[in-house]
Design a protein around this motif. Structure first.
Motif, PDB file in Angstrom:
ATOM      1  N   ALA A  40       0.825  -1.202   0.000  1.00 28.55           N
ATOM      2  CA  ALA A  40       0.000   0.000   0.000  1.00 28.55           C
ATOM      3  C   ALA A  40       0.864   1.259   0.000  1.00 28.55           C
ATOM      4  O   ALA A  40       0.588   2.222  -0.728  1.00 28.55           O
ATOM      5  CB  ALA A  40      -0.923  -0.003   1.217  1.00 28.55           C
ATOM      6  N   PRO A  44      -0.023   4.018  -3.184  1.00 32.70           N
ATOM      7  CA  PRO A  44      -1.285   4.360  -2.509  1.00 32.70           C
ATOM      8  C   PRO A  44      -2.514   4.200  -3.391  1.00 32.70           C
ATOM      9  O   PRO A  44      -3.620   4.020  -2.877  1.00 32.70           O
ATOM     10  CB  PRO A  44      -1.066   5.824  -2.114  1.00 32.70           C
ATOM     11  CG  PRO A  44       0.415   5.967  -1.987  1.00 32.70           C
ATOM     12  CD  PRO A  44       0.972   5.085  -3.059  1.00 32.70           C
ATOM     13  N   ARG A  46      -3.413   1.764  -4.929  1.00 34.81           N
ATOM     14  CA  ARG A  46      -3.995   0.425  -4.772  1.00 34.81           C
ATOM     15  C   ARG A  46      -5.264   0.471  -3.905  1.00 34.81           C
ATOM     16  O   ARG A  46      -6.127  -0.395  -4.021  1.00 34.81           O
ATOM     17  CB  ARG A  46      -3.005  -0.528  -4.091  1.00 34.81           C
ATOM     18  CG  ARG A  46      -1.790  -0.902  -4.914  1.00 34.81           C
ATOM     19  CD  ARG A  46      -0.824  -1.741  -4.083  1.00 34.81           C
ATOM     20  NE  ARG A  46       0.396  -2.080  -4.766  1.00 34.81           N
ATOM     21  CZ  ARG A  46       0.561  -3.190  -5.492  1.00 34.81           C
ATOM     22  NH1 ARG A  46      -0.434  -4.055  -5.608  1.00 34.81           N
ATOM     23  NH2 ARG A  46       1.720  -3.425  -6.089  1.00 34.81           N
ATOM     24  N   LEU A  47      -5.350   1.460  -3.032  1.00 37.70           N
ATOM     25  CA  LEU A  47      -6.494   1.536  -2.126  1.00 37.70           C
ATOM     26  C   LEU A  47      -7.651   2.235  -2.831  1.00 37.70           C
ATOM     27  O   LEU A  47      -7.626   3.449  -3.063  1.00 37.70           O
ATOM     28  CB  LEU A  47      -6.124   2.295  -0.832  1.00 37.70           C
ATOM     29  CG  LEU A  47      -5.576   1.410   0.299  1.00 37.70           C
ATOM     30  CD1 LEU A  47      -4.259   0.780  -0.102  1.00 37.70           C
ATOM     31  CD2 LEU A  47      -5.420   2.223   1.571  1.00 37.70           C
ATOM     32  N   THR A  48      -8.657   1.472  -3.200  1.00 41.42           N
ATOM     33  CA  THR A  48      -9.827   2.011  -3.890  1.00 41.42           C
ATOM     34  C   THR A  48     -10.796   2.617  -2.876  1.00 41.42           C
ATOM     35  O   THR A  48     -10.634   2.477  -1.661  1.00 41.42           O
ATOM     36  CB  THR A  48     -10.545   0.899  -4.663  1.00 41.42           C
ATOM     37  OG1 THR A  48     -11.027  -0.079  -3.707  1.00 41.42           O
ATOM     38  CG2 THR A  48      -9.594   0.209  -5.643  1.00 41.42           C
ATOM     39  N   ILE A  51     -12.091  -0.021  -0.582  1.00 41.38           N
ATOM     40  CA  ILE A  51     -11.150  -0.452   0.458  1.00 41.38           C
ATOM     41  C   ILE A  51     -11.097   0.571   1.587  1.00 41.38           C
ATOM     42  O   ILE A  51     -11.107   0.215   2.773  1.00 41.38           O
ATOM     43  CB  ILE A  51      -9.751  -0.684  -0.140  1.00 41.38           C
ATOM     44  CG1 ILE A  51      -9.783  -1.888  -1.090  1.00 41.38           C
ATOM     45  CG2 ILE A  51      -8.720  -0.913   0.967  1.00 41.38           C
ATOM     46  CD1 ILE A  51      -8.467  -2.136  -1.814  1.00 41.38           C
ATOM     47  N   TYR A  52     -11.061   1.862   1.210  1.00 38.09           N
ATOM     48  CA  TYR A  52     -11.094   2.897   2.252  1.00 38.09           C
ATOM     49  C   TYR A  52     -12.344   2.767   3.113  1.00 38.09           C
ATOM     50  O   TYR A  52     -12.287   2.859   4.345  1.00 38.09           O
ATOM     51  CB  TYR A  52     -11.057   4.289   1.621  1.00 38.09           C
ATOM     52  CG  TYR A  52      -9.679   4.809   1.310  1.00 38.09           C
ATOM     53  CD1 TYR A  52      -8.809   5.179   2.328  1.00 38.09           C
ATOM     54  CD2 TYR A  52      -9.248   4.939  -0.012  1.00 38.09           C
ATOM     55  CE1 TYR A  52      -7.536   5.664   2.043  1.00 38.09           C
ATOM     56  CE2 TYR A  52      -7.974   5.426  -0.313  1.00 38.09           C
ATOM     57  CZ  TYR A  52      -7.122   5.784   0.727  1.00 38.09           C
ATOM     58  OH  TYR A  52      -5.865   6.270   0.447  1.00 38.09           O
ATOM     59  N   LEU A  55     -12.063  -0.245   5.459  1.00 36.18           N
ATOM     60  CA  LEU A  55     -11.126  -0.036   6.558  1.00 36.18           C
ATOM     61  C   LEU A  55     -11.661   0.923   7.611  1.00 36.18           C
ATOM     62  O   LEU A  55     -11.227   0.897   8.760  1.00 36.18           O
ATOM     63  CB  LEU A  55      -9.797   0.493   6.013  1.00 36.18           C
ATOM     64  CG  LEU A  55      -8.948  -0.521   5.236  1.00 36.18           C
ATOM     65  CD1 LEU A  55      -7.770   0.167   4.560  1.00 36.18           C
ATOM     66  CD2 LEU A  55      -8.458  -1.636   6.153  1.00 36.18           C
ATOM     67  N   TRP A  67      -3.397   1.020   9.692  1.00 35.71           N
ATOM     68  CA  TRP A  67      -3.083   2.446   9.543  1.00 35.71           C
ATOM     69  C   TRP A  67      -1.912   2.866  10.428  1.00 35.71           C
ATOM     70  O   TRP A  67      -1.137   3.760  10.060  1.00 35.71           O
ATOM     71  CB  TRP A  67      -4.313   3.294   9.834  1.00 35.71           C
ATOM     72  CG  TRP A  67      -5.342   3.214   8.736  1.00 35.71           C
ATOM     73  CD1 TRP A  67      -6.612   2.745   8.818  1.00 35.71           C
ATOM     74  CD2 TRP A  67      -5.148   3.618   7.379  1.00 35.71           C
ATOM     75  NE1 TRP A  67      -7.246   2.816   7.602  1.00 35.71           N
ATOM     76  CE2 TRP A  67      -6.353   3.345   6.696  1.00 35.71           C
ATOM     77  CE3 TRP A  67      -4.073   4.157   6.664  1.00 35.71           C
ATOM     78  CZ2 TRP A  67      -6.521   3.615   5.342  1.00 35.71           C
ATOM     79  CZ3 TRP A  67      -4.239   4.426   5.309  1.00 35.71           C
ATOM     80  CH2 TRP A  67      -5.457   4.150   4.667  1.00 35.71           C
ATOM     81  N   PHE A  79       0.316   9.413   2.350  1.00 38.21           N
ATOM     82  CA  PHE A  79      -1.086   9.124   2.672  1.00 38.21           C
ATOM     83  C   PHE A  79      -1.792  10.272   3.405  1.00 38.21           C
ATOM     84  O   PHE A  79      -3.007  10.350   3.395  1.00 38.21           O
ATOM     85  CB  PHE A  79      -1.179   7.860   3.536  1.00 38.21           C
ATOM     86  CG  PHE A  79      -1.328   6.594   2.747  1.00 38.21           C
ATOM     87  CD1 PHE A  79      -2.579   6.173   2.326  1.00 38.21           C
ATOM     88  CD2 PHE A  79      -0.220   5.842   2.412  1.00 38.21           C
ATOM     89  CE1 PHE A  79      -2.721   5.002   1.600  1.00 38.21           C
ATOM     90  CE2 PHE A  79      -0.347   4.674   1.688  1.00 38.21           C
ATOM     91  CZ  PHE A  79      -1.599   4.253   1.271  1.00 38.21           C
TER      92      PHE A  79
END
Length: 389
Positions: A40, A44, A46-48, A51-52, A55, A67, A79
């Motif tokens: 990740a 960064p 990669r986090l769609t 996904i956000y 999480l 995190w 981030f």
């Protein structure tokens, strides 16, 4: 070959420091977590959105660890702008908690900046209470509390976690509490009481006089009727009584009596449970005669015919054998005081029959008195009719 439970415990027990690679200590779940975080941090994108969202949800049990590790490994802080833009409080605060391990001064300065913005006050608070407690953090919390953009009771409730205020000098803790208490809604609240109780845990340092005084003021400010059902209020008052400081006993008895007298017009089940509580027992242990007198005075003043005779377990302080003279003095030859006094006892308690005989002798063949005595004695086994038999 390891059970999911064992692997989960490996993760829950991990409080990452400055070198997660060493701390992983060969643990497969920790090494997998580190691999995910490194991917990740390296990209960064990669986090769609999905996904956000995941999480930040309750379903992501280890999002805090993810995190925090991102914060530790994200040396370029790639981030931070994205988390702030998305206004994800949990992700943002845990990220800064991790980042703060390596750059405490930089994170503190950044939080001081965003705390000035009312729209980012919540984010500044969430990150501050997840950082290691510090004087600068305490000053920021006090400022946020006075700003009114973070509800004061919620602020106090979060600060219970990790006993945050007990880990800084008391003068800084008082500064935060004073700011929180500028909101009248916080005074005497369960959240503030819980924070103060942490200063009085067994084994902790003796709290400063200012903390002790504030604890009493908050107990005395609480709505009395709410204290009967509040474990937190009773626990703090009990701890204060057990500390045995000068003046605490008188304030404890005054507080106890105020709560007992707060019910509408009766001495009922809640009041009996309050007397049986640890607080009632602590007061009785310090001055039993005073406690007995208080209970007898209260029950004769507040009882009414709808309160009923309970018998059952008694209240655990007034003893029909040991306190017979005090009981008879409380009755004082007045028929209307017999039933409320009897409501304090179980008919099977040692000494009850002797007390009953003394009362029967005093009032003669009064059917109402005999009915009350019979009811209390037979409670739970026999339904007593309207006759004195």
């Amino acid at each position: 070959g390891r059970s999911p439970h064992r692997e989960a415990m490996d993760m829950w027990g991990w409080n990452p420091g400055n070198d997660p690679n060493v701390e992983a200590n060969g643990s497969p779940p920790r090494l997998r977590a580190l691999a995910v975080v490194r991917r990740a941090v390296s990209d960064p994108a990669r986090l769609t959105d999905d996904i956000y969202a995941f999480l930040e949800s309750d379903a992501a049990q280890f999002a805090w660890l993810f995190w925090r590790l991102v914060g530790i490994l994200d040396a370029e802080m790639r981030f931070r702008p994205e988390l702030e833009r998305r206004a994800l409080l949990n992700a943002f605060s845990w990220y800064l908690a991790g980042r703060g391990q390596l750059d405490a001064e930089g994170v503190e300065t950044y939080l001081d900046e965003i705390a000035e913005d009312p729209l980012r006050a919540e984010a500044a608070f969430a990150a501050t209470w997840r950082l290691e407690p510090s004087e600068s953090g305490a000053n920021r919390l006090a400022k946020l509390a006075r700003g009114g953009n973070v509800p004061s009771r919620r602020m106090a409730g979060h600060l219970v976690s990790g006993a945050w205020l007990t880990r800084i000098p008391e003068e800084h803790a008082l500064r935060v509490l004073d700011a929180i208490l500028e909101d009248p809604a916080a005074s005497g609240s369960t959240e503030v009481i819980s924070v103060l109780d942490q200063f009085f845990h067994t084994g902790t340092r003796e709290p400063a006089e200012e903390i002790r005084e504030l604890a009493w003021r908050m107990l005395e400010a609480a709505p009395p009727a709410s204290v009967v059902d509040s474990w937190n209020h009773k626990l703090l008052a009990t701890r204060l009584i057990e500390r045995g400081k000068h003046g605490d006993l008188d304030r404890g008895f005054a507080f106890f009596e105020k709560v007992l007298l707060s019910a509408e017009d009766r001495f009922g089940w809640d009041e009996r449970e309050f007397v049986r509580s640890d607080l009632g027992q602590a007061l009785a242990g310090r001055d039993r005669d005073r406690m007995v007198e208080l209970i007898l005075r209260t029950v004769t003043a507040k009882w009414n015919e709808y309160a009923g005779l309970t018998g059952g377990e008694g209240v655990g302080v007034v003893d029909p054998a040991r306190d017979v003279d005090s009981i008879l003095r409380a009755v004082d030859g007045k028929k209307d005081r017999v039933r409320p006094v009897l409501s304090l006892f179980a008919g099977t308690e040692p000494g009850f029959l002797d007390l009953a005989a003394r009362l029967a002798e005093q009032f003669g063949r009064d059917e109402e008195i005999w009915h009350a005595l019979a009811f209390c004695f037979a409670f739970g086994t026999v339904i007593v009719g309207s006759s004195a038999e």
